[in-house]
Scaffold this active site. Structure first.
Site, PDB file in Angstrom:
ATOM      1  N   GLU A   1       0.859  -1.181   0.000  1.00  8.96           N
ATOM      2  CA  GLU A   1       0.000   0.000   0.000  1.00  8.96           C
ATOM      3  C   GLU A   1       0.895   1.231   0.000  1.00  8.96           C
ATOM      4  OE1 GLU A   1      -3.334  -0.240   2.557  1.00  8.96           O
ATOM      5  OE2 GLU A   1      -3.828   1.892   2.410  1.00  8.96           O
ATOM      6  N   ARG A   2       0.724   2.062  -1.004  1.00  9.59           N
ATOM      7  CA  ARG A   2       1.544   3.278  -1.160  1.00  9.59           C
ATOM      8  C   ARG A   2       3.028   2.938  -1.325  1.00  9.59           C
ATOM      9  NH1 ARG A   2      -3.163   5.679  -2.158  1.00  9.59           N
ATOM     10  NH2 ARG A   2      -4.540   5.570  -0.374  1.00  9.59           N
TER      11      ARG A   2
ATOM     12  N   GLU B   1     -10.065   4.671   9.413  1.00 11.40           N
ATOM     13  CA  GLU B   1     -10.261   4.305   8.005  1.00 11.40           C
ATOM     14  C   GLU B   1     -10.860   2.907   7.861  1.00 11.40           C
ATOM     15  OE1 GLU B   1      -6.339   5.069   6.290  1.00 11.40           O
ATOM     16  OE2 GLU B   1      -6.937   7.140   5.930  1.00 11.40           O
TER      17      GLU B   1
ATOM     18  N   ARG C   1      -1.285   3.557  16.868  1.00  9.94           N
ATOM     19  CA  ARG C   1      -1.254   4.722  15.981  1.00  9.94           C
ATOM     20  C   ARG C   1      -2.230   5.819  16.400  1.00  9.94           C
ATOM     21  NH1 ARG C   1      -1.816   4.143  10.442  1.00  9.94           N
ATOM     22  NH2 ARG C   1      -0.003   5.369   9.904  1.00  9.94           N
TER      23      ARG C   1
ATOM     24  N   ASP D   1      -2.309  14.188   7.089  1.00 13.91           N
ATOM     25  CA  ASP D   1      -1.821  12.933   6.522  1.00 13.91           C
ATOM     26  C   ASP D   1      -0.679  13.172   5.546  1.00 13.91           C
ATOM     27  OD1 ASP D   1      -1.590  10.307   5.839  1.00 13.91           O
ATOM     28  OD2 ASP D   1      -3.434  10.181   4.674  1.00 13.91           O
TER      29      ASP D   1
ATOM     30  N   GLU E   1       5.794   9.717  13.564  1.00 12.22           N
ATOM     31  CA  GLU E   1       5.744   8.899  12.345  1.00 12.22           C
ATOM     32  C   GLU E   1       5.964   9.814  11.138  1.00 12.22           C
ATOM     33  OE1 GLU E   1       2.439   6.054  11.905  1.00 12.22           O
ATOM     34  OE2 GLU E   1       2.339   6.592   9.791  1.00 12.22           O
TER      35      GLU E   1
ATOM     36  N   GLU F   1       4.023   9.244  -0.714  1.00 11.93           N
ATOM     37  CA  GLU F   1       2.614   9.121  -1.098  1.00 11.93           C
ATOM     38  C   GLU F   1       2.028  10.419  -1.649  1.00 11.93           C
ATOM     39  OE1 GLU F   1       0.123   7.764   2.079  1.00 11.93           O
ATOM     40  OE2 GLU F   1      -1.726   8.160   0.976  1.00 11.93           O
TER      41      GLU F   1
ATOM     42  N   TRP G   1     -13.814  13.126   3.871  1.00 13.03           N
ATOM     43  CA  TRP G   1     -12.433  12.822   4.242  1.00 13.03           C
ATOM     44  C   TRP G   1     -11.743  13.956   4.992  1.00 13.03           C
ATOM     45  CZ3 TRP G   1     -10.331   8.049   3.979  1.00 13.03           C
ATOM     46  CH2 TRP G   1     -11.052   7.109   3.248  1.00 13.03           C
TER      47      TRP G   1
END
Ligand code: GCV
Length: 863
Positions: free
Chosen positions: A209-210, A333, A366, A412, A434, A440, A589
């Site tokens: 993913e990504r 998500e 997270r 994000d 993080e 991305e 979103w």
């Protein structure tokens, strides 16, 4: 063992590969020269695929070589047999051989001749008590020291643990490679934080993913790969910059990861990483007790659930005693989480952490928790508030082996965000920052964006938590509030591509992440200088060029994708790559910028907005609440202003938006020009590949420039003071050309194509042509076409009947649509044109791809 065998294999390969350049100076007897030469050629060419990244160990030059050879002992000894120490010895032998052309002799014990001695302080005090080497060295720190014993000189690499010895070995090699090796030496270095992890978002099917550098190096078809050689080499890269943990699967975790049959596979990966001091962690799914374990619930307060997690942790640690711990994404998500049972994040974290605690494992929980179904009509709703709102009130309720893993910004990984207020909002809870190494939202592997300057802005940002000077780095590392754990996590997502990332220059982000996690006080310049020398050698022109591109690349990318705190104006509900200004609006979103006909920006003030600014400690909140003191770079992230609002630099917001986009596009064009001057100075393949990448990026920057400026021009109705927006000299729209077989199509959103339209071929072969009626001369012709992922169309450019260029649309960009992501540029230089010449593009579709065209541009040769 496999990793060590792998290292040995590489050693042999390297021995063949690198002294080749010295072969004519007589490293090999004449008789074997011809036999080995062919093998050398193959090896040397192979060695410059980018696979070795910054661990190339090419021969050092001139005076530095003489100095290092003079100082270099002929022997090496590793006092301990722990895997990292053995790896350290192998790495030093390999590195020194590559850089100096000399193979040091491996000894079993300290010889009576000058030697490099590797060992922990304990091992040294047993093997050489007369050296009296005593020091307080914390875990993973190293000490490089020269010791004289009865006239014999030893270079000692020591630490409190074997991993520290390995880090010391890499540091010594780095010093030699960057010509910073001094003899005698006495240098200690201590990592800033205990947690220095990477996360890989790899799925068990082998996708990432990504991930933009190919498929997973860990997984394939629901199993660990049979051949884990790449994992060993990745471990080596990680160790070389001090990274000590790696989560090997996606945080959107598959419960199967905890299945009994997967555990031996994780153990196999862990064993391959072990020589490099990299401990494996795994991402787990919170519903596992129910989905995998067959319980009726995954309620964190249920005793059966707690027992399940405990049994699972025990089972894992039996197979993988050095497992670093878990990463957990919950209630985010669509992932399962404690909200299902009305429980808190502390309840969720603690039930898992308590299972890990007896084994010394950590739970990285997270902080990326938000509602992605928010009502966009409510001006008080704000996704940026989410992390703080979710976790601040729970401060003090988390067990001591829980670490809240907080993204650098509140949204994000956008091109620019303020530091998350949550860093200052947790005083009695461990935290880690993080950062996203995989690009991305910042151009993926197709744009060069060196992220260290961006990360440093966050890490150095003073949040004034508790009224004192508290940079994010100190909060994250646990220094400010004296927490037992803390540190740095980077989402790396390397893949099977030869150069790991799909872009040679992107490797600098992994290097930079590791170096910052070890020492966040290093400057961006220092980091890029090291990386460039290690990666491309020490030609001053190459170094200067690469460094200037890298250091400016974040600001440049921001300039053409979302300045003033707008965030990356990309397709946020899609691939996160191409431009789509409105994609962030009118959906749940929450990446809203609220641009309309009057103004732009999210009002996050406490006075009238969402109140987000009030989540910061007062010193920061006061500065940001007021327009007078809010920094321009964050203005539109924090406030809604009219387009005519004047920035601190005196420009209006709208003019700044226009100017920055033109500036950014021009800067990337310059990168490509600068890179061209390195021909012959950088090995041929990397030189060619980086140039292709930068030229592609230069074309994409124009796509972004035009789309964003046109959108804001349309929205605001305010003209560009310099008259550029909407006026493109020398541009001919495909839809206005003479078309044979091509059909005009509307492009959505309209700004993704010049004039809002493109032409797509509806036959086996089509053409678009025009009569040139300008002055005779030499020109550059730019063809803007669409390269979708579902076919490889073929294009041909003819001038007055003569074929001038042919190419294929074969880039596999992440879209099957005609849009800004597929919009691609072909630049054909040195084209002679006369009035009356026919310029004709011929397109042959393939698969779902209709050989579509947007426009051609004819520019004087030197523009
Ligand atoms: C792994 C963003 C990304 C997701 C990612 C998520 C996360 O939303 O687009 O792909 O999921 O962040 O960090 O969990």
């Amino acid at each position: 063992m496999r990793a060590i065998r792998n290292a040995e294999r590489r050693l042999v390969g390297h021995a063949l590969a690198c002294p080749f350049q010295k072969e004519s100076r007589g490293y090999f007897p004449v008789a074997i020269k011809s036999i080995v030469t062919a093998a050398f050629v193959i090896a040397c060419l192979h060695a410059e695929t980018g696979y070795d990244a910054w661990l190339r160990y090419r021969p050092i030059e001139g005076a530095a070589m003489a100095r290092v050879r003079a100082a270099l002992p002929a022997a090496i000894v590793a006092l301990g047999d722990a895997e990292p120490e053995v790896a350290a010895r192998g790495e030093l032998i390999q590195g020194l051989r590559g850089m100096t052309g000399r193979t040091v002799r491996a000894e079993a014990r300290i010889p009576r001749e000058s030697a490099i001695v590797l060992g922990t302080l304990d091992e040294l005090s047993r093997a050489a008590p007369q050296w009296n080497l005593h020091a307080q060295i914390s875990e993973d720190a190293y000490w490089l020291n020269t010791v004289m014993d009865q006239g014999t000189r030893y270079i000692v690499v020591t630490a409190s643990n074997p991993r520290g010895v390995l880090y010391g070995a890499f540091a010594l090699l780095r010093k030699i490679a960057t010509a910073e090796f001094a003899n005698p030496i006495d240098e200690r270095s201590t990592p800033y934080a205990p947690i220095r992890w990477v996360n890989q978002w790899d799925n068990l099917d082998g996708s990432i993913e990504r991930g933009y550098g190919g498929r997973s190096i860990f997984w394939e078809n629901q199993h660990a790969r049979a051949d884990l050689a790449r994992v060993a080499d990745y471990g080596r890269l990680l160790a070389s910059v001090g990274i000590n943990g790696c989560a090997i699967n996606n945080v959107n975790a598959n419960p199967r990861l905890l299945a009994p049959e997967t555990i031996p596979e994780i153990a196999r990966i862990a064993a391959v990483f072990r020589p490099w001091g990299v401990r494996v962690a795994i991402a787990v799914d919170f519903s596992s007790p129910k989905v995998l374990g067959g319980l009726g619930t995954f309620d964190p307060l249920d005793a059966g659930v707690a027992a399940w997690w405990k049994r699972k942790a025990d089972e894992l640690y039996r197979a993988i005693p050095n497992l670093a711990g878990f990463v957990l994404k919950a209630d985010s998500e669509g992932r399962a989480g404690p909200s299902t049972y009305g429980r808190t994040h502390a309840d969720a974290a603690n039930v898992v952490a308590r299972a890990l605690a007896p084994h010394g494992g950590l739970l990285l929980y997270r902080g990326f928790v938000y509602d992605h179904h928010m009502d966009w009509r409510n001006p008080k709703n704000d996704r940026a508030r989410a992390a703080y709102d979710n976790f601040h009130n729970l401060d003090g309720q988390f067990d001591s082996n829980v670490v809240i893993q907080i993204k650098n910004g509140p949204i994000d990984f956008q091109v620019r965000e303020p530091a998350s207020p949550l860093f200052a909002g947790l005083e009695k809870t461990n935290q880690a920052v993080e950062l996203q190494i995989t690009q991305e939202y910042v151009g993926q592997a197709r744009h060069t964006v060196f992220l260290v300057p961006m990360w440093k802005e966050t890490l150095d940002f003073d949040l004034h938590a508790g009224g004192a000077a508290t940079p994010v780095k100190a909060l994250a590392a646990g220094k400010t509030f004296h927490r037992p754990a803390g540190g740095f996590v980077g989402v790396a997502n390397v893949g099977l591509d030869e150069n790991w990332f799909g872009n040679h220059l992107s490797q600098a982000n992994l290097y930079g992440f590791g170096r910052l996690a070890w020492n966040p006080d290093l400057s961006s310049r220092r980091i890029v200088e090291e990386w460039t020398r290690l990666t491309f050698g020490d030609n001053p022109k190459v170094d200067e060029t690469v460094e200037s591109i890298q250091l400016g690349s974040w600001r440049t990318y921001e300039n053409y994708t979302g300045p003033l705190g707008l965030q990356t104006l990309t397709d946020i509900t899609g691939n996160h790559y191409g431009v789509n200004v409105e994609a962030s609006e009118r959906n749940g979103w929450g990446q809203w910028h609220r641009a309309d006909e009057k103004g732009v920006g999210m009002d996050r003030s406490t006075a009238a907005g969402t109140g987000y600014i009030g989540q910061y400690p007062p010193v920061v909140a006061r500065a940001w609440e007021s327009l007078a003191t809010c920094p321009d770079d964050l203005l539109l992230f924090l406030h809604h202003v009219p387009y005519t609002y004047k920035l601190h630099n005196g420009k209006t917001v709208i003019q700044y938006l226009y100017d920055s986009h033109y500036q950014g596009a021009e800067e990337v064009a310059q990168y490509a020009q600068k890179w061209k001057t390195l021909a012959g100075l950088v090995d041929e393949r990397r030189c060619r590949e980086v140039l292709a990448q930068l030229e592609y990026q230069a074309g994409q920057a124009v796509v972004w420039r035009d789309a964003v400026t046109e959108w804001f021009h349309r929205a605001s109705g305010i003209a560009d003071a310099l008259g550029r927006v909407g006026h493109y000299p020398g541009r001919f729209e495909a839809e206005a050309m003479r078309l044979d077989g091509y059909r005009v199509r509307d492009v959505v959103p309209a700004e993704d194509a010049s004039g809002g339209k493109a032409v797509a071929c509806a036959a086996a072969e089509c053409s678009a042509s025009l009569k040139y009626d300008g002055a005779a001369g030499w020109y550059t012709v730019r063809v803007q076409y669409f390269d979708q992922r579902d076919g490889v169309s073929h294009y041909r450019l003819r001038v007055a009947g003569q074929v001038i260029d042919e190419w294929e649309a074969a880039l596999s960009l992440p879209t099957a649509k005609l849009d800004s992501t597929s919009s691609t540029r072909r630049v054909i230089r040195g084209v002679a044109l006369r009035p009356g010449d026919e310029i004709r593009i011929e397109g042959r579709p393939d698969g779902g791809e209709p050989a579509a065209l947007d426009y051609i541009e004819i520019a004087p040769e030197n523009e």
